[in-house]
Design a protein around this motif. Structure first.
Motif, short mmCIF file in Angstrom:
data_model
loop_
_atom_site.label_atom_id
_atom_site.label_comp_id
_atom_site.label_asym_id
_atom_site.label_seq_id
_atom_site.Cartn_x
_atom_site.Cartn_y
_atom_site.Cartn_z
N HIS A 4 -2.34 -13.43 0.51
CA HIS A 4 -3.47 -14.22 1.02
C HIS A 4 -3.53 -14.22 2.55
O HIS A 4 -4.07 -15.16 3.14
N ALA A 5 -2.98 -13.20 3.19
CA ALA A 5 -3.02 -13.13 4.65
C ALA A 5 -4.47 -13.13 5.14
O ALA A 5 -5.37 -12.62 4.47
N LYS B 126 0.84 -1.21 0.00
CA LYS B 126 0.00 0.00 0.00
C LYS B 126 0.87 1.25 0.00
O LYS B 126 0.62 2.20 -0.76
N ARG B 127 1.90 1.25 0.84
CA ARG B 127 2.82 2.40 0.91
C ARG B 127 3.49 2.63 -0.44
O ARG B 127 3.59 3.78 -0.90
N LEU B 128 3.92 1.57 -1.09
CA LEU B 128 4.58 1.69 -2.38
C LEU B 128 3.62 2.22 -3.45
O LEU B 128 4.03 2.97 -4.34
N LYS C 13 -6.00 -7.81 4.06
CA LYS C 13 -5.40 -6.56 3.57
C LYS C 13 -4.78 -6.73 2.19
O LYS C 13 -4.88 -5.84 1.34
N GLY C 14 -4.12 -7.86 1.98
CA GLY C 14 -3.45 -8.08 0.70
C GLY C 14 -4.44 -8.10 -0.46
O GLY C 14 -4.20 -7.48 -1.51
#
Length: 259
Positions: free
Chosen positions: A188-189, A156-158, A193-194
């Motif tokens: 796939h966490a 997300k930061r990137l 989030k992913g």
């Protein structure tokens, strides 16, 4: 006698390979188990790694098989050093990065430090960027190494970095594809989030580059094999995308995946 083969002997199957042998699949659990085994391997080979890395990296750079084998073994031992996940290991990796005489070793140190939060990691990430910020191809690697080894928060930061450019397919791939196709444990966490990060990127890129959006959607195609929590998360993102005004190609892949 054969550094290239020795490097191969330290390699473990990646999560993508292990993924094919489980159903339901728990990528996070596989990643935890893999890290434990890799740490045990690193502990057993610690003295070997120290001996290999105590030797200078071959210079000047030559594209010979002999030098390539030596670089491969050094990169493997750099990876095992990071697998110990200690503060001493992070210091050692930063020192190796600062002395690295070639891109192969610099990237190996960066790749190994990314999963180790701390001042050493941040310093190397920032230094690599400052050195290479005017070279687009190298900065693509900088993005891809972080997305491929980091967390959903890193991805997300990137995707919000000033140099991230939705009109540049290579730059988008360096984040979204590296994360979703090479970093399956984070993608796939169980917290979902992913899936949401990649879903947001697909939603934004589709009207600019439908072919790229469709390609990125293929990372969701194995969602039905996941363990229940990750499976529900992936399905929710696919359903949300289905309800958007996506391109025909993207909607076809979403529909096929859900069916």
């Amino acid at each position: 006698d054969d550094p290239a083969f020795a490097a191969l002997l330290t390699a473990l199957p990646d999560i993508g390979e292990l993924f094919q042998h489980r159903e339901p699949v728990d990528p996070a659990g596989l990643d935890d188990a893999r890290k434990r085994l890799r740490k045990a391997l690193a502990e057993n080979l610690k003295s070997d790694a120290e001996a290999v890395l105590a030797e200078p990296s071959p210079t000047p750079f030559k594209p010979s098989a002999e030098q390539a084998g030596t670089r491969a073994l050094r990169s493997a031992m750099i990876g095992l050093t990071g697998a110990l996940a200690t503060s001493d290991a992070a210091d050692r990796l930063k020192a190796l990065y600062e002395k690295a005489p070639n891109m192969t070793e610099s990237l190996a140190c960066l790749r190994t430090l990314v999963p180790l939060p701390g001042a050493q990691r941040d310093a190397v990430i920032n230094d690599f960027y400052e050195k290479w910020k005017d070279n687009a191809l190298v900065i693509d690697k900088w993005f891809a190494v972080q997305a491929g080894q980091g967390t959903a928060d890193d991805a997300k930061r990137l995707s919000e970095h000033p140099d991230y450019d939705l009109s540049n397919p290579n730059r988008v791939r360096s984040v979204a594809a590296a994360f979703s196709m090479s970093n399956l444990a984070a993608f796939h966490a169980r917290d979902g989030k992913g899936h949401r990060v990649v879903g947001e990127i697909i939603s934004k890129i589709d009207n600019r580059n439908p072919a790229l959006a469709a390609r990125l959607l293929t990372s969701f195609e194995q969602w039905s094999k996941l363990e229940p929590t990750a499976k529900a998360s992936a399905k929710k993102v696919l359903e949300d995308l289905r309800d958007q005004d996506l391109s025909k190609n993207a909607l076809d892949i979403v529909a096929r995946a859900l069916e």
